[in-house]
Design an enzyme around this catalytic site. Structure first.
Site, PDB file in Angstrom:
ATOM      1  N   LYS A  92       0.836  -1.216   0.000  1.00  0.00           N
ATOM      2  CA  LYS A  92       0.000   0.000   0.000  1.00  0.00           C
ATOM      3  C   LYS A  92       0.865   1.258   0.000  1.00  0.00           C
ATOM      4  O   LYS A  92       0.539   2.251  -0.653  1.00  0.00           O
ATOM      5  CB  LYS A  92      -0.917   0.005   1.215  1.00  0.00           C
ATOM      6  N   THR A  93       1.948   1.236   0.772  1.00  0.00           N
ATOM      7  CA  THR A  93       2.843   2.403   0.812  1.00  0.00           C
ATOM      8  C   THR A  93       3.410   2.658  -0.579  1.00  0.00           C
ATOM      9  O   THR A  93       3.466   3.797  -1.050  1.00  0.00           O
ATOM     10  CB  THR A  93       3.981   2.174   1.833  1.00  0.00           C
ATOM     11  N   TYR A 146       7.074  -6.021  -2.151  1.00  0.00           N
ATOM     12  CA  TYR A 146       8.052  -4.979  -2.486  1.00  0.00           C
ATOM     13  C   TYR A 146       8.279  -4.928  -4.003  1.00  0.00           C
ATOM     14  O   TYR A 146       8.125  -3.883  -4.628  1.00  0.00           O
ATOM     15  CB  TYR A 146       9.367  -5.282  -1.764  1.00  0.00           C
TER      16      TYR A 146
END
Ligand code: UDP
Length: 313
Positions: A92-93, A146
């Site tokens: 989400k980041t 990631y």
């Protein structure tokens, strides 16, 4: 005076970048929620009148609250240990973070530089890795939060450029080390130095035949700043890293020797999806940025060992 926003500015790379930008006379906004970033990394910078720390999560940042000329988007937990701790947060980041920053850049007609990664190549079948290689990524593995997050971020950058004319730039960062690394983030160089200095076992994962190419942080930051200075039509992605390649076993021996350590080198299980070979082809960065890393592993490790000696006291 340019106003520059660095997201993830209290992290390892972010804090080194903030320092460089301040030295060049810019006004620096440092956005960080301290998930992995550390106040101690920016403690000295906070004394400058040209530095403003914003303690917020990138996902909820109000893009109308500041006016800026440039954005460096580094916000994301970056070591495998840190990004796998809460993978939903990591993805989400990555995705919501770059979307927010692209909106901010578009609103301000600012340039935005995305911190992408060699992880977009996954466990590469092409060697060394050129930017044209599309990668070999496991979309459902433990590194995917990631890897895929960073891949989507690249996609979104190009879609904003095509649809809205946003001024985007992308660098793919290979393994980097140096001052302000977190001693607990589980990376190979920080682990091996801390273990060596504390006389603990040096933990090689697998048999240590996997390779990495390590770039000292000052070299990397120079490349990143040069990328931002390029003309608007230069977007990248460009690989940034040091092409000198070492096996993890070699690295353990080098660090053990440099620290005069009595630690034992031991082998543990290799984590899932751990890339076997990684080395950047930096032809493009050399050509378009006139950039070449100059700090050898020997010199860089000396600086890094000195840093860890200081913080472990
Ligand atoms: N590694 C290791 N021992 C450690 C930490 C890492 O052998 O204590 C290995 C890891 O399995 C990988 C390489 O070192 O093959 C680099 O790991 P790191 O976490 O620094 O970054 P990566 O390149 O995997 O993102």
């Amino acid at each position: 005076m340019k106003k520059v926003l660095v997201t993830g500015g209290a992290g390892f790379l972010g804090s080194n970048l903030c320092k460089n930008l301040l030295q060049q006379g810019n006004f620096v906004y440092c956005l960080d929620n301290l998930y992995t970033g550390k106040i101690k990394n920016i403690a000295l910078l906070k004394n400058s009148k040209k530095f403003q720390f914003i303690n917020e999560d990138i996902r909820y940042f109000d893009i109308n609250s500041i006016k800026i000329d440039e954005i460096y988007n580094a916000a994301c937990p970056a070591s495998p240990k840190a990004y796998q701790k809460d993978p939903i947060y990591t993805i989400k980041t990555n995705i919501l973070g770059i979307e927010k920053m692209l909106n901010l850049a578009t609103l301000n007609n600012a340039k935005i530089l995305q911190f992408s990664t060699s992880e977009v190549y996954g466990n590469p079948l092409v060697y060394p890795q050129k930017e044209e290689y599309f990668g070999n990524v496991n979309s459902i593995g433990i590194r995917a939060c990631y890897d895929e997050g960073k891949r989507i971020a690249e996609t979104l950058c190009f879609d904003y450029k095509r649809q809205k004319g946003t001024k985007i730039k992308i660098v793919r960062i290979f393994n980097t080390y140096g001052v302000n690394m977190d001693k607990n983030d589980g990376r190979v160089i920080s682990n091996f130095i801390v273990q060596s200095l504390q006389g603990k076992d040096i933990t090689i994962y697998g048999e240590g035949n996997q390779t990495r190419s390590f770039c000292y942080v000052d070299d990397l930051i120079n490349g990143i700043v040069k990328m931002m200075e390029t003309d608007d039509e230069v977007t990248g992605p460009f690989n940034l890293g040091n092409p000198q390649e070492y096996t993890i076993k070699e690295l353990a021996e080098i660090i053990k020797k440099k620290t005069y350590s009595n630690s034992k080198i031991i082998c543990l299980d290799l984590p899932e999806d751990d890339p076997i070979k990684r080395r950047p082809d930096i032809t493009k960065a050399k050509k378009y940025l006139d950039w070449n890393p100059t700090i050898t592993l020997d010199e860089g490790l000396d600086k890094t060992i000195e840093y860890f000696r200081r913080i472990l006291k």
